[in-house]
Design a protein around this motif. Structure first.
Motif, PDB file in Angstrom:
ATOM      1  N   PRO A  31       0.700  -1.080   0.103  1.00 42.89           N
ATOM      2  CA  PRO A  31      -0.038  -0.119   0.064  1.00 42.89           C
ATOM      3  C   PRO A  31       0.998   1.180  -0.148  1.00 42.89           C
ATOM      4  O   PRO A  31       1.865   1.145   0.714  1.00 42.89           O
ATOM      5  N   ILE A  32       0.352   2.273  -0.541  1.00 42.28           N
ATOM      6  CA  ILE A  32       1.077   3.665  -0.611  1.00 42.28           C
ATOM      7  C   ILE A  32       0.380   4.362   0.373  1.00 42.28           C
ATOM      8  O   ILE A  32      -0.788   4.338   0.626  1.00 42.28           O
ATOM      9  N   THR A  33       1.228   5.072   1.365  1.00 42.05           N
ATOM     10  CA  THR A  33       1.015   5.700   2.736  1.00 42.05           C
ATOM     11  C   THR A  33       1.045   6.968   2.149  1.00 42.05           C
ATOM     12  O   THR A  33       0.396   8.139   2.783  1.00 42.05           O
ATOM     13  N   ASP A  34       2.109   7.838   1.484  1.00 39.81           N
ATOM     14  CA  ASP A  34       1.917   9.040   1.191  1.00 39.81           C
ATOM     15  C   ASP A  34       0.887   9.402   0.319  1.00 39.81           C
ATOM     16  O   ASP A  34       0.652   8.999  -0.464  1.00 39.81           O
ATOM     17  N   PRO A  35       0.282  10.670   0.860  1.00 38.82           N
ATOM     18  CA  PRO A  35      -1.002  11.106   0.386  1.00 38.82           C
ATOM     19  C   PRO A  35      -0.817  11.692  -1.166  1.00 38.82           C
ATOM     20  O   PRO A  35      -1.700  11.450  -1.921  1.00 38.82           O
ATOM     21  N   GLU A  36       0.470  12.387  -1.368  1.00 40.43           N
ATOM     22  CA  GLU A  36       0.652  12.995  -2.748  1.00 40.43           C
ATOM     23  C   GLU A  36       0.830  11.789  -3.565  1.00 40.43           C
ATOM     24  O   GLU A  36       0.466  12.086  -4.844  1.00 40.43           O
ATOM     25  N   LYS A  37       1.430  10.681  -3.343  1.00 39.27           N
ATOM     26  CA  LYS A  37       1.856   9.569  -4.318  1.00 39.27           C
ATOM     27  C   LYS A  37       0.519   8.903  -4.610  1.00 39.27           C
ATOM     28  O   LYS A  37       0.591   8.498  -5.520  1.00 39.27           O
ATOM     29  N   LYS A  38      -0.282   8.737  -3.574  1.00 39.71           N
ATOM     30  CA  LYS A  38      -1.601   8.089  -3.626  1.00 39.71           C
ATOM     31  C   LYS A  38      -2.417   8.808  -4.703  1.00 39.71           C
ATOM     32  O   LYS A  38      -3.226   8.275  -5.536  1.00 39.71           O
TER      33      LYS A  38
ATOM     34  N   ILE B   2      -1.407  10.927  -7.204  1.00 40.78           N
ATOM     35  CA  ILE B   2      -0.739  10.760  -8.480  1.00 40.78           C
ATOM     36  C   ILE B   2      -1.088   9.321  -9.177  1.00 40.78           C
ATOM     37  O   ILE B   2      -1.420   9.228  -9.957  1.00 40.78           O
ATOM     38  N   ALA B   3      -1.094   8.375  -8.212  1.00 40.68           N
ATOM     39  CA  ALA B   3      -1.473   6.974  -8.680  1.00 40.68           C
ATOM     40  C   ALA B   3      -2.840   6.984  -8.949  1.00 40.68           C
ATOM     41  O   ALA B   3      -3.151   6.310 -10.109  1.00 40.68           O
ATOM     42  N   GLN B   4      -3.704   7.521  -8.206  1.00 43.02           N
ATOM     43  CA  GLN B   4      -5.184   7.203  -8.634  1.00 43.02           C
ATOM     44  C   GLN B   4      -5.448   8.046  -9.815  1.00 43.02           C
ATOM     45  O   GLN B   4      -6.404   7.426 -10.540  1.00 43.02           O
ATOM     46  N   ALA B   5      -4.763   9.188  -9.904  1.00 42.06           N
ATOM     47  CA  ALA B   5      -5.023   9.911 -11.173  1.00 42.06           C
ATOM     48  C   ALA B   5      -4.746   9.191 -12.376  1.00 42.06           C
ATOM     49  O   ALA B   5      -5.566   9.317 -13.519  1.00 42.06           O
ATOM     50  N   ALA B   6      -3.522   8.581 -12.421  1.00 44.48           N
ATOM     51  CA  ALA B   6      -3.095   7.744 -13.354  1.00 44.48           C
ATOM     52  C   ALA B   6      -3.879   6.668 -13.907  1.00 44.48           C
ATOM     53  O   ALA B   6      -3.999   6.144 -14.895  1.00 44.48           O
ATOM     54  N   ARG B   7      -4.364   5.818 -12.604  1.00 46.71           N
ATOM     55  CA  ARG B   7      -5.112   4.728 -12.881  1.00 46.71           C
ATOM     56  C   ARG B   7      -6.695   5.080 -13.046  1.00 46.71           C
ATOM     57  O   ARG B   7      -7.555   4.069 -13.943  1.00 46.71           O
TER      58      ARG B   7
END
Length: 55
Positions: free
Chosen positions: A2-9, A11-16
């Motif tokens: 799981p990704i814990t960093d909110p900023e990385k999360k 970015i990942a959600q925007a890409a997916r």
């Protein structure tokens, strides 16, 4: 993992999740697309963005 960093999360959600799907061929397109990049059809839908466990 799981990704814990909110900023990385974010970015990942925007890409997916933020894209359009062609109803003819099923290819992923950008959110700003009005026609499919592969078959050039105009039948696009937004990707289902509901989060949760798969059934």
């Amino acid at each position: 993992m799981p990704i814990t960093d909110p900023e990385k999360k974010r970015i990942a959600q925007a890409a997916r999740l933020h894209m359009k799907i062609c109803l003819n061929c099923g290819v992923r397109n950008s959110l700003a697309a009005s026609r499919c990049r592969k078959c050039h059809g105009g039948f696009l839908r937004l990707k289902n963005r509901t989060l949760g466990a798969k059934k």
